[in-house]
Enzyme design. Structure first.
Site, PDB file in Angstrom:
ATOM      1  N   ASP A  34      -3.569   4.316   1.758  1.00 43.00           N
ATOM      2  CA  ASP A  34      -2.317   3.697   2.214  1.00 43.00           C
ATOM      3  C   ASP A  34      -1.148   4.656   2.016  1.00 43.00           C
ATOM      4  O   ASP A  34      -0.237   4.722   2.852  1.00 43.00           O
ATOM      5  CB  ASP A  34      -2.050   2.408   1.438  1.00 43.00           C
ATOM      6  CG  ASP A  34      -2.953   1.272   1.885  1.00 43.00           C
ATOM      7  OD1 ASP A  34      -3.769   1.507   2.794  1.00 43.00           O
ATOM      8  OD2 ASP A  34      -2.845   0.179   1.323  1.00 43.00           O
ATOM      9  N   TYR A  35      -1.182   5.372   0.910  1.00 41.83           N
ATOM     10  CA  TYR A  35      -0.087   6.315   0.623  1.00 41.83           C
ATOM     11  C   TYR A  35      -0.019   7.405   1.694  1.00 41.83           C
ATOM     12  O   TYR A  35       1.061   7.711   2.228  1.00 41.83           O
ATOM     13  CB  TYR A  35      -0.300   6.937  -0.754  1.00 41.83           C
ATOM     14  CG  TYR A  35       0.719   8.005  -1.098  1.00 41.83           C
ATOM     15  CD1 TYR A  35       1.972   7.661  -1.583  1.00 41.83           C
ATOM     16  CD2 TYR A  35       0.421   9.358  -0.909  1.00 41.83           C
ATOM     17  CE1 TYR A  35       2.916   8.627  -1.885  1.00 41.83           C
ATOM     18  CE2 TYR A  35       1.358  10.333  -1.212  1.00 41.83           C
ATOM     19  CZ  TYR A  35       2.604   9.963  -1.700  1.00 41.83           C
ATOM     20  OH  TYR A  35       3.530  10.928  -1.994  1.00 41.83           O
ATOM     21  N   ASP A  36      -1.177   7.992   2.012  1.00 41.18           N
ATOM     22  CA  ASP A  36      -1.188   9.053   3.028  1.00 41.18           C
ATOM     23  C   ASP A  36      -0.752   8.522   4.393  1.00 41.18           C
ATOM     24  O   ASP A  36      -0.047   9.206   5.143  1.00 41.18           O
ATOM     25  CB  ASP A  36      -2.599   9.663   3.138  1.00 41.18           C
ATOM     26  CG  ASP A  36      -2.945  10.522   1.931  1.00 41.18           C
ATOM     27  OD1 ASP A  36      -2.000  10.950   1.235  1.00 41.18           O
ATOM     28  OD2 ASP A  36      -4.133  10.744   1.660  1.00 41.18           O
ATOM     29  N   PHE A  37      -1.182   7.289   4.708  1.00 39.94           N
ATOM     30  CA  PHE A  37      -0.772   6.678   5.972  1.00 39.94           C
ATOM     31  C   PHE A  37       0.749   6.534   6.018  1.00 39.94           C
ATOM     32  O   PHE A  37       1.395   6.873   7.005  1.00 39.94           O
ATOM     33  CB  PHE A  37      -1.440   5.310   6.141  1.00 39.94           C
ATOM     34  CG  PHE A  37      -1.132   4.634   7.451  1.00 39.94           C
ATOM     35  CD1 PHE A  37      -1.964   4.799   8.545  1.00 39.94           C
ATOM     36  CD2 PHE A  37       0.002   3.850   7.603  1.00 39.94           C
ATOM     37  CE1 PHE A  37      -1.683   4.196   9.769  1.00 39.94           C
ATOM     38  CE2 PHE A  37       0.308   3.237   8.813  1.00 39.94           C
ATOM     39  CZ  PHE A  37      -0.554   3.416   9.892  1.00 39.94           C
ATOM     40  N   SER A  83      -7.167 -23.525  31.629  1.00 42.14           N
ATOM     41  CA  SER A  83      -7.813 -24.081  30.435  1.00 42.14           C
ATOM     42  C   SER A  83      -9.278 -24.335  30.736  1.00 42.14           C
ATOM     43  O   SER A  83      -9.703 -24.341  31.892  1.00 42.14           O
ATOM     44  CB  SER A  83      -7.120 -25.375  30.018  1.00 42.14           C
ATOM     45  OG  SER A  83      -7.134 -26.297  31.086  1.00 42.14           O
ATOM     46  N   ASP A 117      -9.212 -20.849  17.026  1.00 44.30           N
ATOM     47  CA  ASP A 117      -8.171 -21.872  17.067  1.00 44.30           C
ATOM     48  C   ASP A 117      -6.822 -21.245  16.726  1.00 44.30           C
ATOM     49  O   ASP A 117      -6.317 -21.358  15.610  1.00 44.30           O
ATOM     50  CB  ASP A 117      -8.520 -22.991  16.071  1.00 44.30           C
ATOM     51  CG  ASP A 117      -7.658 -24.225  16.271  1.00 44.30           C
ATOM     52  OD1 ASP A 117      -7.006 -24.322  17.331  1.00 44.30           O
ATOM     53  OD2 ASP A 117      -7.636 -25.083  15.369  1.00 44.30           O
ATOM     54  N   CYS A 406      16.595 -41.930  -3.617  1.00 37.43           N
ATOM     55  CA  CYS A 406      15.665 -41.110  -4.390  1.00 37.43           C
ATOM     56  C   CYS A 406      14.833 -41.992  -5.323  1.00 37.43           C
ATOM     57  O   CYS A 406      15.393 -42.825  -6.052  1.00 37.43           O
ATOM     58  CB  CYS A 406      16.441 -40.075  -5.210  1.00 37.43           C
ATOM     59  SG  CYS A 406      15.396 -39.086  -6.294  1.00 37.43           S
ATOM     60  N   CYS A 424      17.282 -35.280  -1.813  1.00 34.28           N
ATOM     61  CA  CYS A 424      18.120 -35.904  -2.829  1.00 34.28           C
ATOM     62  C   CYS A 424      19.181 -34.879  -3.221  1.00 34.28           C
ATOM     63  O   CYS A 424      18.833 -33.799  -3.724  1.00 34.28           O
ATOM     64  CB  CYS A 424      17.305 -36.308  -4.051  1.00 34.28           C
ATOM     65  SG  CYS A 424      18.324 -36.829  -5.458  1.00 34.28           S
TER      66      CYS A 424
END
Length: 669
Positions: A34-37, A83, A117, A406, A424
């Protein structure tokens, strides 16, 4: 770097990032940390800023989204989005084949796909680039949501290879995974917003948001299942899906090619049980004739294709008796009606309660006292009442009317224009609101005050020892020791933790205050932009909406909060007790690459920092937080009370374990 060099580097970075995105989000085979990305992405962002002449709407930098609000344009579909007809039994599936046999001679193959879905989407590509994304709408035209769809990581902006048609459409479903849905609802409830009813509604609502930067954070997914256009490569549907997968699309791997209708029915039956293990919701199976020549011969009715049909699994529905409707008061004052039911078994669990959400739901159901109600699990998660058996209703049954006052303090409820919930307004003396605010204040993501649970707070409140969050800082040992299940050690632990909370940074204090709509992420944005509580309290709505991700609803809530004299007094008290109400420079430590390329699992409880703080440190220093232990885990950051199964797995795989102190030495040394 001259212009030509910049152009070549930009093109190279874009190609790399497109490939890494596909590997991670479609193939689930990350090829880079992730760091290199992030480093590659940041470099591309800077180069694109310096060289706007090389702008490309399909650059990987577009996935972060924009905070510009835009109205959606209506776009007419080139091919209508029809559909499908629904079936609910094996006999209806066989009837579908019978109708086809009357029109088609020869062998017929079928493709079976999971019926996801979510919300339908049509993507148009030209020369391998995504140019438009349009919702179903009314089937003839839909909303142009291209900017939002570009933030979805599994949707390719640039296709792989070069063997695709010059222009084509591909259709599919945009979904919100269950895990993301649950986390989102948790965050919404924390800031006083009504939870989404199911992942489908959450995905649809997210896709229609005007702020694509927020859409980007919702972690939507997209599964594609239908290729169409004048020059699509193959003459059968299944082959085209496999080809689309090679271009970089996320085509479900559980799609099956069936030689006859018996294999179709076997596929349907096999997924009736397996569907519960999926990470995203499905509600049935779609069956399509595989041959495109046969599809064209069969054609369409006015509403749907003759060559495709859906089989819908029946949601498990049970009937039970409504005992009563009760009302819960949240810490923000939001009133949630709850149906208390005769216990009934539903989808493997015993259901005793179902949320009715708000007054409109009760009204639309036409709910009466002691009705026989039908209960389903919404999105396979949340029990909900979906209907009433009026034939079994007693002649004298009274209609359920939403309360006006309430249930805890008797204050007349209010309902703001445009909102679904009643509230409330008595946040000063309504017991559940007071206790809820204190519970929120001490929570781990907020002030992280240890030793005070819900029962202890209830005792302290009943004994008149605390009336608001500031009273925590006035507690003495002699106040706590006499309480039930307390003693010297428990009291010392609580008081030490309260003292430690004075070091909690401003952004978490801001979150801990419990201002409506100000969750942990919003609090960070506010603290960064307005680094003191005094400045925030004096900010206008116009000034607040200029802050990243702060809309008018949040801004109005903040202004309203600080306009109340008792909130002003509360802030003054917290300031006097030494709570951090300004952001210090030391709160923004410099990062490093000391954990670059490392995948780290956190488990257990820690003394010096919360788990959220430790996760932030891992990311700050280039590491990657992962949730489960595997061969790829670099080490386990181990606190106290780690589960035995996790320890066993660590030992089996030979994963190193380091303590909190060792970890801090590692990043600070």
């Amino acid at each position: 770097m001259n212009q030509q060099e910049a152009k070549l580097r930009i093109e190279d970075l874009r190609e790399q990032l497109h490939t890494h995105n596909h590997n991670y989000y479609v193939l689930s085979q990350p090829s880079i940390s992730d760091y290199d990305f992030d480093m590659l992405l940041n470099e591309l962002i800077e180069l694109e800023k310096k060289h706007p002449e090389f702008d490309d709407p399909n650059s990987p930098t577009q996935r972060v989204g924009s905070d510009i609000n835009l109205e959606f344009n209506q776009v007419e579909h080139k091919y209508p989005m029809l559909s499908l007809g629904n079936t609910y039994s094996e006999d209806e599936i066989r009837d579908f084949e019978t109708r086809i046999r009357k029109l088609i001679d020869g062998e017929i193959e079928y493709v079976c796909e999971l019926k996801y879905d979510g919300t339908s989407i049509s993507l148009t590509y030209k020369n391998g680039k995504l140019v438009q994304a349009v919702t179903r709408g009314d089937g003839v035209q839909g909303d142009d949501v291209t900017a939002n769809v570009k933030t979805i990581r599994s949707v390719p902006l640039q296709l792989a290879g070069n063997e695709y048609p010059e222009e084509f459409e591909i259709r599919g479903e945009i979904l919100m995974p269950f895990a993301v849905f649950e986390e989102l609802n948790k965050e919404r409830e924390e800031v006083g917003e009504a939870p989404f009813a199911n992942p489908r509604n959450a995905a649809s609502g997210t896709l229609k948001m005007q702020n694509s930067a927020i859409v980007a954070k919702r972690k939507l997914d997209c599964y594609l299942y239908y290729l169409l256009g004048a020059n699509i490569p193959g003459r059968n549907h299944f082959e085209n899906l496999q080809t689309a997968k090679k271009w970089g699309f996320k085509v479900p791997s559980n799609t099956a090619l069936c030689k006859n209708i018996d294999e179709v029915i076997d596929f349907i039956q096999s997924w009736d049980e397996k569907r519960e293990s999926l990470p995203v919701p499905i509600d049935g199976i779609v069956i399509k004739v595989n041959s495109i020549d046969q599809q064209e011969e069969l054609g369409f009715t006015a509403k749907s294709p003759r060559w495709a049909i859906s089989y819908k699994y029946k949601a498990e529905r049970v009937a039970t008796k409504l005992n009563e409707v009760s009302y819960q008061v949240g810490r923000t004052g939001s009133i949630t009606p709850v149906a208390n039911l005769e216990p009934v078994l539903l989808a493997g669990t015993t259901v005793k309660r179902a949320s009715l959400h708000n007054a409109d739901i009760i009204e639309n159901l036409d709910l009466h006292e002691h009705d026989t109600v039908y209960v389903e699990k919404g999105g396979e998660i949340i029990p909900k009442i979906v209907g009433i058996d009026t034939k079994l209703r007693g002649g004298n049954a009274e209609k359920v009317e939403f309360i006006e006052n309430c249930p805890e303090c008797g204050t007349q409820l209010v309902r703001k224009e445009g909102e679904a919930n009643h509230y409330c307004p008595n946040d000063r003396s309504c017991p559940p609101q007071i206790k809820g605010k204190i519970e929120h204040f001490i929570s781990r993501r907020a002030m992280n005050i240890d030793g005070l649970g819900e029962e202890t707070i209830d005792l302290l409140f009943k004994e008149n020892l605390i009336h608001d969050i500031s009273d925590l800082y006035l507690l003495k040992k002699e106040d706590i020791v006499p309480l039930e299940r307390m003693g010297d050690k428990s009291a010392e632990r609580i008081l030490n933790s309260i003292q430690d909370s004075l070091q909690v940074p401003y952004e978490r204090v801001l979150y801990a205050l419990g201002i409506r709509y100000v969750g942990a992420t919003v609090a960070k944005k506010l603290a960064k932009a307005i680094p003191s509580i005094d400045s925030l309290a004096n900010s206008s709505i116009e000034q607040l909406v200029e802050v990243d991700e702060i809309g008018s609803k949040i801004a109005e809530s903040i202004v309203e909060y600080f306009s109340e004299s008792h909130h002003q007094e509360l802030v003054m008290k917290l300031k006097d007790y030494g709570v951090q109400l300004e952001k210090e420079v030391s709160e923004s430590p410099a990062g490093s690459n000391k954990l670059e390329g490392l995948s780290i699992v956190i488990s257990g409880s820690f003394e010096k920092h919360s788990r959220d703080e430790l996760k932030e440190m891992i990311e700050l220093h280039g590491g990657k937080n992962v949730g489960s232990i595997s061969k790829k885990t670099s080490f386990l950051l181990a606190g106290e009370k780690i589960g035995p199964s996790k320890l066993a797995k660590v030992e089996k795989l030979g994963i190193p374990m380091i303590s909190e102190d060792e970890f801090l030495d590692k990043i600070n040394g």
